[in-house]
Design a protein around this motif. Structure first.
Motif, PDB file in Angstrom:
ATOM      1  N   VAL A   5       0.859  -1.152  -0.002  1.00 25.91           N
ATOM      2  CA  VAL A   5       0.041   0.097   0.068  1.00 25.91           C
ATOM      3  C   VAL A   5       0.959   1.199   0.127  1.00 25.91           C
ATOM      4  O   VAL A   5       1.679   1.466   0.840  1.00 25.91           O
ATOM      5  CB  VAL A   5      -1.040   0.087   0.958  1.00 25.91           C
ATOM      6  N   PRO A   6       0.883   2.255  -1.130  1.00 25.59           N
ATOM      7  CA  PRO A   6       1.699   3.217  -1.104  1.00 25.59           C
ATOM      8  C   PRO A   6       1.308   4.321   0.170  1.00 25.59           C
ATOM      9  O   PRO A   6       0.019   4.370   0.338  1.00 25.59           O
ATOM     10  CB  PRO A   6       1.087   3.904  -2.230  1.00 25.59           C
ATOM     11  N   PRO A   9       2.590   5.137   6.099  1.00 23.30           N
ATOM     12  CA  PRO A   9       2.651   6.058   7.307  1.00 23.30           C
ATOM     13  C   PRO A   9       1.793   7.273   7.046  1.00 23.30           C
ATOM     14  O   PRO A   9       1.082   7.921   8.066  1.00 23.30           O
ATOM     15  CB  PRO A   9       4.071   6.396   6.954  1.00 23.30           C
ATOM     16  N   ALA A  10       1.496   7.975   5.933  1.00 23.21           N
ATOM     17  CA  ALA A  10       0.716   9.038   5.642  1.00 23.21           C
ATOM     18  C   ALA A  10      -0.705   8.654   6.004  1.00 23.21           C
ATOM     19  O   ALA A  10      -1.497   9.462   6.550  1.00 23.21           O
ATOM     20  CB  ALA A  10       0.794   9.485   4.094  1.00 23.21           C
ATOM     21  N   LEU A  11      -1.214   7.514   5.530  1.00 24.17           N
ATOM     22  CA  LEU A  11      -2.512   7.118   5.743  1.00 24.17           C
ATOM     23  C   LEU A  11      -2.896   6.796   7.287  1.00 24.17           C
ATOM     24  O   LEU A  11      -3.729   7.154   7.793  1.00 24.17           O
ATOM     25  CB  LEU A  11      -2.865   5.778   5.095  1.00 24.17           C
ATOM     26  N   ILE A  12      -1.754   6.223   7.848  1.00 27.48           N
ATOM     27  CA  ILE A  12      -1.755   6.117   9.378  1.00 27.48           C
ATOM     28  C   ILE A  12      -1.984   7.366   9.963  1.00 27.48           C
ATOM     29  O   ILE A  12      -2.931   7.454  10.899  1.00 27.48           O
ATOM     30  CB  ILE A  12      -0.607   5.380   9.964  1.00 27.48           C
ATOM     31  N   SER A  13      -1.180   8.568   9.940  1.00 27.67           N
ATOM     32  CA  SER A  13      -1.137   9.588  10.580  1.00 27.67           C
ATOM     33  C   SER A  13      -2.698  10.326  10.419  1.00 27.67           C
ATOM     34  O   SER A  13      -3.244  11.166  10.952  1.00 27.67           O
ATOM     35  CB  SER A  13       0.070  10.707  10.319  1.00 27.67           C
ATOM     36  N   LYS A  14      -3.236  10.067   8.968  1.00 25.89           N
ATOM     37  CA  LYS A  14      -4.214  10.800   8.557  1.00 25.89           C
ATOM     38  C   LYS A  14      -5.458  10.254   9.318  1.00 25.89           C
ATOM     39  O   LYS A  14      -6.359  10.973   9.722  1.00 25.89           O
ATOM     40  CB  LYS A  14      -4.470  10.685   7.064  1.00 25.89           C
ATOM     41  N   VAL A  60      -5.197  -2.079  13.744  1.00 29.20           N
ATOM     42  CA  VAL A  60      -4.432  -1.008  13.824  1.00 29.20           C
ATOM     43  C   VAL A  60      -3.081  -1.157  14.305  1.00 29.20           C
ATOM     44  O   VAL A  60      -1.949  -0.553  13.796  1.00 29.20           O
ATOM     45  CB  VAL A  60      -5.078   0.096  14.975  1.00 29.20           C
ATOM     46  N   LEU A  61      -2.854  -2.434  14.923  1.00 27.90           N
ATOM     47  CA  LEU A  61      -1.366  -2.629  15.371  1.00 27.90           C
ATOM     48  C   LEU A  61      -0.692  -3.049  14.131  1.00 27.90           C
ATOM     49  O   LEU A  61       0.497  -2.953  14.164  1.00 27.90           O
ATOM     50  CB  LEU A  61      -1.388  -3.760  16.503  1.00 27.90           C
ATOM     51  N   THR A  62      -1.351  -3.832  13.240  1.00 23.74           N
ATOM     52  CA  THR A  62      -0.614  -4.465  12.109  1.00 23.74           C
ATOM     53  C   THR A  62      -0.154  -3.087  11.311  1.00 23.74           C
ATOM     54  O   THR A  62       1.032  -3.223  10.929  1.00 23.74           O
ATOM     55  CB  THR A  62      -1.576  -5.189  11.444  1.00 23.74           C
ATOM     56  N   LEU A  63      -1.068  -2.169  11.171  1.00 25.94           N
ATOM     57  CA  LEU A  63      -0.427  -1.132  10.307  1.00 25.94           C
ATOM     58  C   LEU A  63       0.591  -0.388  11.132  1.00 25.94           C
ATOM     59  O   LEU A  63       1.373   0.239  10.438  1.00 25.94           O
ATOM     60  CB  LEU A  63      -1.780  -0.059  10.315  1.00 25.94           C
ATOM     61  N   MET A  64       0.659  -0.353  12.231  1.00 22.81           N
ATOM     62  CA  MET A  64       1.487   0.331  13.089  1.00 22.81           C
ATOM     63  C   MET A  64       2.882  -0.454  13.121  1.00 22.81           C
ATOM     64  O   MET A  64       3.881  -0.119  13.760  1.00 22.81           O
ATOM     65  CB  MET A  64       1.244   0.637  14.443  1.00 22.81           C
ATOM     66  N   ASP A  65       2.994  -1.492  12.432  1.00 20.42           N
ATOM     67  CA  ASP A  65       4.035  -2.741  12.615  1.00 20.42           C
ATOM     68  C   ASP A  65       4.235  -3.100  14.065  1.00 20.42           C
ATOM     69  O   ASP A  65       5.303  -3.185  14.528  1.00 20.42           O
ATOM     70  CB  ASP A  65       5.253  -2.172  11.812  1.00 20.42           C
TER      71      ASP A  65
END
Length: 92
Positions: A5-6, A9-14, A60-65
Motif C-alpha cells: 500500500v503506497p 505512514p501518511a495514511l496512518i497519521s491521517k 491498527v497494530l498491524t498497520l503500526m507494525d
C-alpha cells in the motif's frame, strides 16, 4: 500486505490518531496497573476480544507494525483467565 500500500505512514497519521495508537499499544498495561485490575475486568475484556473490535485493534497494530503487542496482550489474557478457576462465572 501493508508494504504494497503506497504511503502507509501518511495514511496512518491521517486516519489513526496518536491517542488511538497509544491506546492500541498500552490499554492492557494501564488496566493491569489500575485499581480495578485486569482480572476484575475479565468479563469486559472477554467481551471486547470476542467482538469485531478485536479485529479493528489488531488491524491498527498491524498497520503500526506492532502486532507483537497483540500477541503479548492475548498471552496475558490467557494467563489471567486461566489463573482463576471461577473466571468462567465472571464472564457475562
Amino acid at each position: 500486505m501493508n508494504k504494497d500500500v503506497p504511503n502507509v505512514p501518511a495514511l496512518i497519521s491521517k486516519h489513526i490518531t496518536e491517542a488511538l495508537q497509544y491506546t492500541a499499544v498500552f490499554w492492557f498495561s494501564h488496566l493491569e496497573q489500575s485499581d480495578v485490575g485486569a482480572s476484575k475486568s475479565a468479563g469486559k475484556i472477554f467481551a471486547l476480544l470476542s467482538s469485531e473490535k478485536e479485529l479493528y485493534w489488531i488491524e491498527v497494530l498491524t498497520l503500526m507494525d506492532a502486532v507483537e503487542r497483540a500477541i503479548v496482550i492475548l498471552q496475558d489474557c490467557v494467563r489471567i483467565f486461566s489463573v482463576r478457576p471461577s473466571s468462567r462465572n465472571d464472564i457475562q
